[in-house]
Structures are given as C-alpha cells and as structure tokens.
Write an enzyme that holds these catalytic residues in place. Structure first.
Site, PDB file in Angstrom:
ATOM      1  N   THR A 185       0.963  -0.953  -0.056  1.00  0.00           N
ATOM      2  CA  THR A 185       0.039  -0.044  -0.115  1.00  0.00           C
ATOM      3  C   THR A 185       0.771   1.140  -0.304  1.00  0.00           C
ATOM      4  O   THR A 185       1.863   1.073   0.502  1.00  0.00           O
ATOM      5  CB  THR A 185      -0.932   0.180   1.333  1.00  0.00           C
ATOM      6  OG1 THR A 185      -0.121   0.092   2.458  1.00  0.00           O
ATOM      7  CG2 THR A 185      -1.715  -1.076   1.416  1.00  0.00           C
ATOM      8  N   GLU A 331      -5.729  -3.701   1.489  1.00  0.00           N
ATOM      9  CA  GLU A 331      -5.750  -4.504   2.870  1.00  0.00           C
ATOM     10  C   GLU A 331      -6.906  -5.384   2.726  1.00  0.00           C
ATOM     11  O   GLU A 331      -7.316  -6.162   3.601  1.00  0.00           O
ATOM     12  CB  GLU A 331      -5.906  -3.459   3.998  1.00  0.00           C
ATOM     13  CG  GLU A 331      -4.459  -2.613   4.361  1.00  0.00           C
ATOM     14  CD  GLU A 331      -4.386  -1.402   3.499  1.00  0.00           C
ATOM     15  OE1 GLU A 331      -5.206  -1.013   2.444  1.00  0.00           O
ATOM     16  OE2 GLU A 331      -3.788  -0.541   4.127  1.00  0.00           O
ATOM     17  N   LYS A 440      -5.915  10.860  -4.745  1.00  0.00           N
ATOM     18  CA  LYS A 440      -5.972   9.615  -5.453  1.00  0.00           C
ATOM     19  C   LYS A 440      -6.131  10.202  -6.794  1.00  0.00           C
ATOM     20  O   LYS A 440      -7.372  10.628  -7.226  1.00  0.00           O
ATOM     21  CB  LYS A 440      -6.982   8.545  -5.439  1.00  0.00           C
ATOM     22  CG  LYS A 440      -6.773   7.348  -5.850  1.00  0.00           C
ATOM     23  CD  LYS A 440      -7.563   6.255  -5.056  1.00  0.00           C
ATOM     24  CE  LYS A 440      -6.702   4.997  -5.286  1.00  0.00           C
ATOM     25  NZ  LYS A 440      -7.636   3.859  -4.709  1.00  0.00           N
ATOM     26  N   TRP A 445      -2.023   6.582  -5.953  1.00  0.00           N
ATOM     27  CA  TRP A 445      -2.018   7.522  -4.559  1.00  0.00           C
ATOM     28  C   TRP A 445      -0.827   8.565  -4.856  1.00  0.00           C
ATOM     29  O   TRP A 445       0.152   8.432  -5.597  1.00  0.00           O
ATOM     30  CB  TRP A 445      -1.777   6.768  -3.591  1.00  0.00           C
ATOM     31  CG  TRP A 445      -2.913   5.854  -3.167  1.00  0.00           C
ATOM     32  CD1 TRP A 445      -2.935   4.379  -2.963  1.00  0.00           C
ATOM     33  CD2 TRP A 445      -4.069   6.447  -2.562  1.00  0.00           C
ATOM     34  NE1 TRP A 445      -4.149   4.377  -2.467  1.00  0.00           N
ATOM     35  CE2 TRP A 445      -4.878   5.352  -2.291  1.00  0.00           C
ATOM     36  CE3 TRP A 445      -4.793   7.960  -2.342  1.00  0.00           C
ATOM     37  CZ2 TRP A 445      -6.042   5.322  -1.531  1.00  0.00           C
ATOM     38  CZ3 TRP A 445      -5.750   7.935  -1.582  1.00  0.00           C
ATOM     39  CH2 TRP A 445      -6.637   6.728  -1.401  1.00  0.00           C
TER      40      TRP A 445
HETATM   41  P1  ADP Z   1      -7.134   0.177  -4.860  1.00  0.00           P
HETATM   42  O1  ADP Z   1      -6.139  -0.234  -5.472  1.00  0.00           O
HETATM   43  O2  ADP Z   1      -8.041  -0.762  -4.692  1.00  0.00           O
HETATM   44  O3  ADP Z   1      -7.532   1.500  -4.875  1.00  0.00           O
HETATM   45  P2  ADP Z   1      -6.000   1.375  -2.236  1.00  0.00           P
HETATM   46  O4  ADP Z   1      -5.561   0.681  -1.016  1.00  0.00           O
HETATM   47  O5  ADP Z   1      -4.817   1.971  -3.002  1.00  0.00           O
HETATM   48  O6  ADP Z   1      -6.532   0.248  -3.189  1.00  0.00           O
HETATM   49  O7  ADP Z   1      -7.113   2.365  -2.104  1.00  0.00           O
HETATM   50  C1  ADP Z   1      -8.112   2.048  -1.331  1.00  0.00           C
HETATM   51  C2  ADP Z   1      -8.715   3.605  -1.159  1.00  0.00           C
HETATM   52  O8  ADP Z   1      -9.296   3.988  -2.359  1.00  0.00           O
HETATM   53  C3  ADP Z   1     -10.291   3.264  -0.048  1.00  0.00           C
HETATM   54  O9  ADP Z   1      -9.614   3.537   1.128  1.00  0.00           O
HETATM   55  C4  ADP Z   1     -10.846   4.528  -0.498  1.00  0.00           C
HETATM   56  O10 ADP Z   1     -10.293   5.686   0.065  1.00  0.00           O
HETATM   57  C5  ADP Z   1     -10.691   4.700  -2.207  1.00  0.00           C
HETATM   58  N1  ADP Z   1     -11.704   3.973  -2.921  1.00  0.00           N
HETATM   59  C6  ADP Z   1     -11.650   2.776  -3.329  1.00  0.00           C
HETATM   60  N2  ADP Z   1     -12.725   2.512  -4.029  1.00  0.00           N
HETATM   61  C7  ADP Z   1     -13.590   3.653  -3.840  1.00  0.00           C
HETATM   62  C8  ADP Z   1     -14.968   3.993  -4.433  1.00  0.00           C
HETATM   63  N3  ADP Z   1     -15.585   3.226  -5.081  1.00  0.00           N
HETATM   64  N4  ADP Z   1     -15.225   5.245  -4.024  1.00  0.00           N
HETATM   65  C9  ADP Z   1     -14.473   6.179  -3.206  1.00  0.00           C
HETATM   66  N5  ADP Z   1     -13.364   5.752  -2.903  1.00  0.00           N
HETATM   67  C10 ADP Z   1     -12.796   4.532  -3.147  1.00  0.00           C
END
Ligand code: ADP
Length: 542
Positions: A185, A331, A440, A445
């Site tokens: 992460t 996670e 994001k 990120w």
């Molecule tokens: P991923 O690679 O699946 O995006 P990360 O761990 O990098 O996983 O990011 C997770 C975070 O992304 C969440 O805690 C949230 O803040 C944001 N996120 C993921 N899905 C959504 C969604 N559908 N709407 C808004 N925010 C989201």
C-alpha cells in the site's frame, strides 16, 4: 463437536486445477505492448504453469515461502506467474510499476524478492535501481527480443526458462492459510506497507465476486482486465475467470481509450473492470466517435475512486452499458462492497435508483462493515451519521508484513480504513471523505505530506499545504497552497514542477499552485486541510 467434512485446502492451485478440468477450452487473449494479439486456452495455461513450476524449483531454486517479484503489465505470462509462483508454495509479489524509484527500491528490499520477472519494456525502470537491490539474484525477461540489451546483471528470457521444462509437475500440498501473494500500500507518511494474502483469502475473495449479487460473472462472459495485475492482484480477476469459466482479455499497456474500444469490439467483451478515469476516457471517446455497432459490453465494474453519477447515467443512456460501483482497499484483497439494486428498489424512481447505485454499496458475504463516530460510538444505520469506516472479514488484513504493531486496527480486531462514510438501513455504505492525507489521481495515490515536505525544501517556500481538488479526468488532483518566505518573491509553476520532478513521478506533481499569506492551522497546530478545502470551495483560494 467438529463437522465430519474433509479439510480440503482452498488454494490458488485448486483454482487452476478447476479451470483446467472444467474450462480448458476457454480463452486467454493478450494484446502485447506492440499491439500483437496472442491467444491460447486455459488448458495451455495449465501446462505452462507446470513448466514454470519446474523452472522455478529446479532452475531458479525457489522454495516454499520465497518471495518472487513481478514487474509487468497484464498478459498471459503474468497470469502464469500468479499460479506458478503460488503453486510451488512461494509468494507472488506484483510490484507497482508507477511508483518512484525510491519506493520501488524500498519495496523490493523490504519484501526480499529473490527473482524478478520483468517486461522488456519496463526494464529501464529497474536498471536505474538494480545496484541497490539487496536480495535479487536474477531477472527473468518477459517478451524480450533475442538480442535484447540490458545492464541488469543476471538475466534469462522467460521463454528460454520454460522451454526445456516438463509439463508434468506434482503440485505440493499447501496449507490454505499459507501466504500466496503480496501487494504494497502507499503510506501517507513513511514507507509503503506489505499486505500478505493467503491462499484461502484469495480463493474466497474470487469465488465471492462471481456471484450474481456481486460481479455476476459466468462462462458466458468475456472479461477485459483493465485493472493492472500490479494493483491488488487485478482485483482477483485472474483467479475468478478460472472459477467462472470466463474468457480473459489482457491489454498489457494498451490502455488508450481508442485502443480499448477496439479491443472491446474485436473480442466481443461482455464485462470489464477499471478505475473511473479509464471509463471516463472510454465514454468521451465513444461520444466523439460512436461505434457503428452496439458493443457486446453489458457492464463495467469500477472501484478505486468514486464512480461519478454523470458517468453511470451517460453510459447507460447513450450506449446501454451499465456501471457498477465497488469499493475496496489493498488491505481488503481488495473488494469489500458492491452496489447493485435489489428487489426492494423496484418501485423507486430512476433518480432514486441512480442515487443508490452511486453509493459504494453493500458488504460481500464474509465481510462486515461498521461506522464509528468521532466519539467512539457505533453510528446508527441512518444514511446520515458520518464516521470512520471499519471492516473485518475473511479477506481483510490482520497485520502488515514485517510489523507487529497494531496501528490501523481497533482493539476489538477491526481494520480502520481511513475512509469517512455513512451506512443506511439497508446496509449501503457511502464514502463522504477520508482521514488519510492522500490524493487519488487516476487511480494512483499521491502523498500530500511528501509533496509538502518536498515543497518546503525550496529556499523560497516557508510553508506548503497540499489538498485534493476535483478533476473531470483524474477524479482528484493535487493543489498546493504556498506561503513564501519573502512575500515579494515569485516562483513560476514550471520552476516548481521542475523542482519536484527530482523526487516525484509526473502524475504526482501538482499543476495547480496558489499563494497565501498563512496556512490555516487546527487548535493543535496541524495544517487544517478541512479549512483549506472550504476556502477553495468558496473560491477564496486563487
Ligand atoms: P485500490 O488499489 O483498490 O484503489 P488502495 O488501497 O490503493 O486500493 O485504495 C483504497 C482507497 O481508495 C479506499 O480506502 C478509498 O479511500 C478509495 N476508494 C476505493 N474505492 C472507492 C470507491 N468506489 N469510491 C470512493 N473511494 C474509493
């Protein structure tokens, strides 16, 4: 009294065996970075995974518990690596290719990857840091021409590695709780943290997503995997396709909207995944140049950032294609919720239905959600009370790799997501804000804290605060508000961009800068990001 049922381990190998025995005729189609199309069947995947297993154990000396990195786009060899590495009891560790060199170096050293399988087109990114990698003994080059030149020291071509190997391999019996994969992460501050998936969590996550209430995937589908395999195991899709018997289409680096549309058309793709930025691009391209024939695409599943209501509406009205929102985190394997309408919503108006679909959705069976208010009480399920979203379940992390500390977890064992949400009476969760100081952008990120400290290292800058602002294409982008040491000084945007490009990759660098006299602070002297966001929303920052 224990039940009298076999203790049958749920492993990635059982997924591979199942895919081969029931769906050996199903296809895996790859579009290579140069656009070349390759196709083979699940049965071929199976044989090549066994060859790879022989190569890993006999030639590379990989044994149980070893970490094996991949640095690659979505393609058939990368799927072989998912099953081959985990199948011999080692841990498949896809490395995000979009990080800075420092982060990549840290991740590889921290995970102790012994071998890295790398796409020829991505080799230059590793060449830069290779001398700093402490545990890597050898690099395996994927899709490299015979005369490929590299400064990486010990290399072998993937096809050469597999060539002499037998198609027979006795998979070891694994414990379903053994680690099968790992992803990192991005930390707000400090270093990235590893999330170690188990065979069992991988199996349960994938088999749950298939359900009609969730992703709704079956052997009638052809699925385009746009989410990179280096992003939380492509959301489990390389596993679920073998369980559901769906054809798999892998675009590698062909992610430009026009090319994706061509692939959707040519392969008669029925379902696909991706972050909102991808689908916004595809939608715009289809609006500008509408396809002559209606696409076979029925649904696209979106996660990573909020799916804009306007996109759900536009795609459906203009092209009859449905957007389905999911929420998750590295996670949580990653999928934790999905938003679909239920029978209880039939009587609602179109707008009310849209509002439900624009929520992040209900938990999967096997996962529980709760919202805790700032006062530490359980928020009522009223769709209004906001608080921190917490989660537990069969594919949710219980500790980070190589750390014993329980930061990020509650005392009673829930994982704290850092998202601020509400939950309604029917269990639909909606994200309202986030406590983590991250932005994001286009699914990747950006740490606002890292940008702030880099900016403050500039001799003309006294203070800097970085917030996320909305953007049509990237969903969010960074805005830096800056206090100068000397009010009369000026700095050009291009000077700042150049200054930051020493430590940040392109997508992480803000393009928007505002100059203020003072950064608002909270009562305890922290940068008050809420206040900065409010000032920006009211047009008072410019
Ligand atoms: P991923 O690679 O699946 O995006 P990360 O761990 O990098 O996983 O990011 C997770 C975070 O992304 C969440 O805690 C949230 O803040 C944001 N996120 C993921 N899905 C959504 C969604 N559908 N709407 C808004 N925010 C989201």
């Amino acid at each position: 009294m224990e039940g009298l049922i076999m203790n049958y381990p749920l492993t990635t190998t059982t997924i591979l065996e199942y895919g081969n025995s029931v769906y050996h005729h199903k296809k895996i189609i790859t579009y290579l970075p140069d656009g070349t199309r390759q196709e083979y069947r699940f049965g071929d995947l199976y044989k090549r995974c066994k060859k790879l297993a022989n190569a890993l154990t006999l030639k590379l000396g990989i044994t149980k518990g070893d970490m094996v990195g991949t640095f690659a786009w979505n393609h058939a060899p990368h799927v072989e690596l998912y099953y081959g590495i985990s199948g011999v009891g080692a841990i498949c560790h896809p490395i995000n290719i979009r990080l800075t060199s420092d982060q990549t170096e840290y991740i590889i050293n921290n995970s102790e990857d012994r071998v890295i399988f790398v796409d020829a087109t991505l080799v230059p990114l590793l060449e830069k840091i290779a001398p700093l990698l402490e545990t890597v003994e050898c690099y395996v080059l994927i899709n490299a021409p015979k005369d490929f030149k590299t400064s990486l020291l010990i290399t072998i071509h993937y096809e050469d590695l597999l060539e002499e190997q037998s198609e027979h391999f006795e998979w070891p019996t694994l414990n379903e709780n053994d680690a099968s994969g790992m992803c990192y992460t991005s930390g707000t501050t400090g270093l990235p943290k590893g999330v170690l998936y188990s065979h069992r969590s991988t199996y349960l996550h994938a088999s749950n997503i298939i359900s009609p209430n969730a992703g709704n995937y079956s052997n009638l589908d052809t699925i385009l995997l746009i989410v990179p395999q280096f992003h939380v195991m492509a959301w489990g899709f390389p596993y679920l396709c073998l369980l559901s018997g769906s054809n798999m289409v892998l675009p590698s680096s062909n992610l430009q909207p026009d090319v994706l549309i061509k692939i959707l058309q040519e392969e008669q793709v029925t379902k696909a995944n991706g972050v909102p930025t991808i689908w916004l691009g595809v939608y715009d391209a289809m609006k500008k140049n509408p396809p002559k024939e209606k696409l076979a695409l029925e649904e696209y599943i979106v996660g990573g950032s909020a799916l804009p209501k306007s996109l759900i509406e536009g795609f459906e009205k203009d092209f009859g294609i449905k957007g389905v929102q999911a929420w998750g985190m590295t996670e949580t394997s990653p999928l934790g919720t999905v938003s679909r309408l239920q029978s209880l919503h039939t009587h609602l108006s179109d707008n009310e239905k849209l509002n439900i679909r624009a929520k992040q959705g209900t938990a999967f069976p096997g996962v529980e959600l709760r919202i805790m208010t700032d006062e530490g009480t359980l928020a009522p399920a009223d769709g209004k009370t906001m608080g921190e979203l917490q989660i537990k379940g069969a594919w949710v992390i219980n500790s980070y790799f190589k750390t014993n500390n329980q930061d990020g977890f509650t005392q009673d064992g829930w994982f704290k997501t850092g998202d601020v949400s509400t939950i309604d009476k029917d269990g639909y969760m909606e994200i309202k804000d986030r406590t983590k100081d991250l932005i994001k952008s286009g699914g990747e990120w950006i740490s606002s804290v890292a940008l702030e400290s880099a900016l403050m290292a500039h001799p003309k800058i006294k203070e800097a605060a970085v917030i996320a602002i909305a953007d049509e294409k990237w969903i969010e982008k960074p805005l830096a508000s800056i206090v100068l040491v000397n009010e009369k000084d000026t700095i050009s945007d291009s000077e700042l961009i150049e200054f930051l490009s020493r430590d940040f990759v392109k997508y992480q660098i803000p393009r928007d800068y505002v100059y203020i006299n003072e950064v608002p602070k909270t009562s305890v002297g922290k940068l008050d990001k809420k206040e900065i966001r409010r000032l920006f929303a009211e047009g008072k920052l410019s």
